[in-house]
Design an enzyme around this catalytic site. Structure first.
Site, mmCIF file in Angstrom:
data_model
loop_
_atom_site.group_PDB
_atom_site.id
_atom_site.type_symbol
_atom_site.label_atom_id
_atom_site.label_comp_id
_atom_site.label_asym_id
_atom_site.label_seq_id
_atom_site.Cartn_x
_atom_site.Cartn_y
_atom_site.Cartn_z
ATOM 1 N N HIS A 123 -90.322 -30.167 -37.764
ATOM 2 C CA HIS A 123 -89.238 -30.572 -36.855
ATOM 3 C C HIS A 123 -89.853 -31.583 -35.878
ATOM 4 O O HIS A 123 -91.046 -31.516 -35.592
ATOM 5 C CB HIS A 123 -88.766 -29.317 -36.115
ATOM 6 C CG HIS A 123 -87.556 -29.488 -35.261
ATOM 7 N ND1 HIS A 123 -87.610 -30.019 -33.999
ATOM 8 C CD2 HIS A 123 -86.254 -29.177 -35.474
ATOM 9 C CE1 HIS A 123 -86.393 -30.022 -33.464
ATOM 10 N NE2 HIS A 123 -85.546 -29.514 -34.345
ATOM 11 N N ASP A 200 -94.972 -22.818 -35.509
ATOM 12 C CA ASP A 200 -93.619 -22.997 -34.992
ATOM 13 C C ASP A 200 -92.751 -21.946 -35.688
ATOM 14 O O ASP A 200 -92.458 -22.052 -36.884
ATOM 15 C CB ASP A 200 -93.155 -24.430 -35.328
ATOM 16 C CG ASP A 200 -91.676 -24.650 -35.035
ATOM 17 O OD1 ASP A 200 -90.955 -23.668 -34.790
ATOM 18 O OD2 ASP A 200 -91.245 -25.814 -35.079
ATOM 19 N N GLN A 203 -87.700 -20.941 -36.910
ATOM 20 C CA GLN A 203 -86.846 -20.512 -38.027
ATOM 21 C C GLN A 203 -87.386 -19.268 -38.726
ATOM 22 O O GLN A 203 -86.867 -18.895 -39.783
ATOM 23 C CB GLN A 203 -86.683 -21.655 -39.047
ATOM 24 C CG GLN A 203 -86.025 -22.903 -38.495
ATOM 25 C CD GLN A 203 -84.568 -22.694 -38.069
ATOM 26 O OE1 GLN A 203 -83.938 -21.700 -38.411
ATOM 27 N NE2 GLN A 203 -84.037 -23.635 -37.305
ATOM 28 N N LYS A 226 -81.875 -18.939 -31.110
ATOM 29 C CA LYS A 226 -81.768 -18.864 -32.573
ATOM 30 C C LYS A 226 -81.892 -17.415 -33.059
ATOM 31 O O LYS A 226 -81.739 -17.129 -34.236
ATOM 32 C CB LYS A 226 -82.855 -19.720 -33.227
ATOM 33 C CG LYS A 226 -82.658 -21.222 -32.987
ATOM 34 C CD LYS A 226 -83.652 -22.029 -33.784
ATOM 35 C CE LYS A 226 -83.830 -23.436 -33.285
ATOM 36 N NZ LYS A 226 -82.718 -24.333 -33.611
ATOM 37 N N CYS A 364 -83.289 -33.274 -37.294
ATOM 38 C CA CYS A 364 -84.513 -33.499 -36.491
ATOM 39 C C CYS A 364 -85.759 -33.396 -37.355
ATOM 40 O O CYS A 364 -86.789 -32.857 -36.910
ATOM 41 C CB CYS A 364 -84.612 -32.536 -35.313
ATOM 42 S SG CYS A 364 -83.301 -32.728 -34.139
HETATM 43 N N1 PLP Z 1 -88.757 -26.089 -34.731
HETATM 44 C C1 PLP Z 1 -87.874 -25.855 -35.702
HETATM 45 C C2 PLP Z 1 -88.369 -25.567 -37.086
HETATM 46 C C3 PLP Z 1 -86.501 -25.879 -35.423
HETATM 47 O O1 PLP Z 1 -85.624 -25.643 -36.397
HETATM 48 C C4 PLP Z 1 -86.077 -26.170 -34.101
HETATM 49 C C5 PLP Z 1 -84.653 -26.264 -33.779
HETATM 50 O O2 PLP Z 1 -83.816 -26.482 -34.623
HETATM 51 C C6 PLP Z 1 -87.043 -26.395 -33.129
HETATM 52 C C7 PLP Z 1 -88.369 -26.356 -33.475
HETATM 53 C C8 PLP Z 1 -86.669 -26.690 -31.722
HETATM 54 O O3 PLP Z 1 -86.060 -25.589 -31.122
HETATM 55 P P1 PLP Z 1 -85.443 -25.690 -29.678
HETATM 56 O O4 PLP Z 1 -84.503 -26.865 -29.701
HETATM 57 O O5 PLP Z 1 -84.726 -24.390 -29.494
HETATM 58 O O6 PLP Z 1 -86.552 -25.879 -28.716
#
Ligand code: PLP
Length: 407
Positions: A123, A200, A203, A226, A364
């Site tokens: 992401h 990270d 997900q 999430k 993203c």
């Molecule tokens: N990392 C992953 C794999 C994501 O899917 C997302 C959000 O969709 C993020 C990071 C960023 O999360 P946040 O916008 O809640 O900080």
């Protein structure tokens, strides 16, 4: 344990909504999940009955509020199996958690010429913070590629590691492909060369049991919104030895011991990383969400969502011209797809008119789209309250839209 799906659905008031007079079918869970009544009640109850700024107050409400916030930290600790509650840092979300590590680890542990390894399926929030670090330190980003099915080419990792590698930062589950990466293996390889790993977990935390001690991961980040919690709160787990070693990310109230114009000393963990008034309402509501999913059981959730994934994959692949992007044998409950030449935005718009919420675009994760030579996909992502009947509605909605475009 069998999941009582009707009981679960009744916990989420928004699922009663009609969209364009059709029952809401919500498949945008990878972006954010809906909230159960208990989470909303916790927020309302806290503001009605228990609101006061935390940590500094001697009065009753402040102490009650402080206790709720610190108990929430313990709930998070138990949820991810951390050794100590001082290893749990509340952040605004995954993005802020990764930015914290990129900044604090980056400026203290990286020297010019050092390297950080990420994957091709990150992401943007696990790419851009490292590029911001590049404005301060002359570091290099090395990238583990994935194959045509969206499987990480893990054999490439050992070739990328060298004496300059300072950190490996990988997503557990790709939000664009659904691929579940073998983080256990990555962590073992990294640790065999004394390299720490940041995962990270945006997900993965909502969909599978996590135990940071079993994983032996050095940093793990996830977002409250999430995992059925509120927006604006998330978590960075860090091993105590790393959190002690790296400097604060932001300065302000709470994170200090003493301040003068000449010198400031910093507070102990975890407060050193929590400058300013924390989101103590968010933390307690996040704890309510984590208690909610823990009661259902994270393994039960993982099993149920896998069943949904299997069913949906089967249904969707029967649709003429539908192509799934991301076919790793290890997948989480989401499907990215394209149908013929139909633009994802057009498909998403038609599905919306049928009451079906999907996400369209690059999610993203532009490097993923580039690898497949596409602009974007349509993404249906599942949560604990989704049903096979809803997948049937999605499949017939896609068929209907495809027919319109064929005309
Ligand atoms: N990392 C992953 C794999 C994501 O899917 C997302 C959000 O969709 C993020 C990071 C960023 O999360 P946040 O916008 O809640 O900080």
């Amino acid at each position: 344990m069998a999941i009582d799906i009707q009981k679960i659905r009744s916990d989420f008031p928004i699922l009663e909504r009609k969209i364009y007079n059709k029952p809401l079918v919500y498949f945008d869970n990878a972006a954010t999940t809906q909230k159960p009544q208990c989470v909303v009640n916790t927020i309302v109850n806290n503001y009605y009955n228990c609101n006061a700024n935390i940590h500094r107050g001697v009065h009753f409400l402040s102490q009650q509020s402080t206790e709720a916030h610190e108990n929430a930290r313990k709930t998070v600790q138990n949820f991810i199996g951390a050794k100590n509650s001082n290893e749990i840092i509340f952040t605004r979300g995954t993005t802020e958690a990764i930015n914290l590590v990129a900044h604090s680890f980056g400026i203290s542990q990286c020297n010019d010429g050092d390297e950080i390894i990420v994957t091709q399926m990150e992401h943007h929030s696990n790419i851009v913070p490292w590029q911001l670090l590049q404005q301060i330190k002359d570091i290099k980003l090395r990238v583990i590629p994935f194959d045509e099915k969206g499987v990480l080419q893990i054999d490439q990792l050992e070739k990328l590691i060298n004496k300059k590698t300072k950190l490996i930062a990988v997503t557990h589950v790709s939000n664009a492909l659904g691929t579940v990466n073998p983080i256990e293996k990555i962590i073992k390889i990294a640790h065999s060369q004394d390299i720490p790993v940041l995962v990270d977990g945006a997900q993965s935390a909502p969909h599978t049991p996590i135990n940071v001690q079993d994983l032996d991961v050095d940093f793990y980040a996830f977002s409250g919104h999430k995992v059925y919690g509120p927006t604006g709160i998330g978590v960075l787990y860090g091993k105590e030895k790393w959190l002690e070693k790296i400097p604060p990310y932001q300065g302000g109230g709470e994170m200090i011991q003493n301040v003068s114009f000449e010198k400031t000393t910093f507070n102990e963990l975890p407060f050193k990383f929590e400058a300013g008034t924390p989101d103590y309402i968010g933390s307690t509501a996040l704890a309510a969400a984590l208690n909610y999913v823990s009661e259902i059981g994270m393994q039960n959730i993982a099993d149920y969502e896998h069943e949904l994934l299997r069913y949906a994959t089967d249904k969707l692949t029967q649709i003429d011209g539908l192509r799934i992007i991301g076919e790793s044998p290890q997948k989480s409950g989401l499907i990215s797809f394209l149908v013929g030449q139909i633009h994802p935005y057009d498909m998403g718009t038609i599905l919306d008119k049928l009451g079906i919420a999907v996400r369209t675009g690059h999610h993203c994760a532009e490097p993923v789209m580039k690898a497949f030579n596409i602009d974007g996909t349509i993404r249906a992502s599942f949560a604990i309250y989704n049903t096979k009947e809803e997948i049937d509605i999605l499949a017939s909605g896609i068929e209907r839209a495809a027919k319109m475009f064929r005309k």
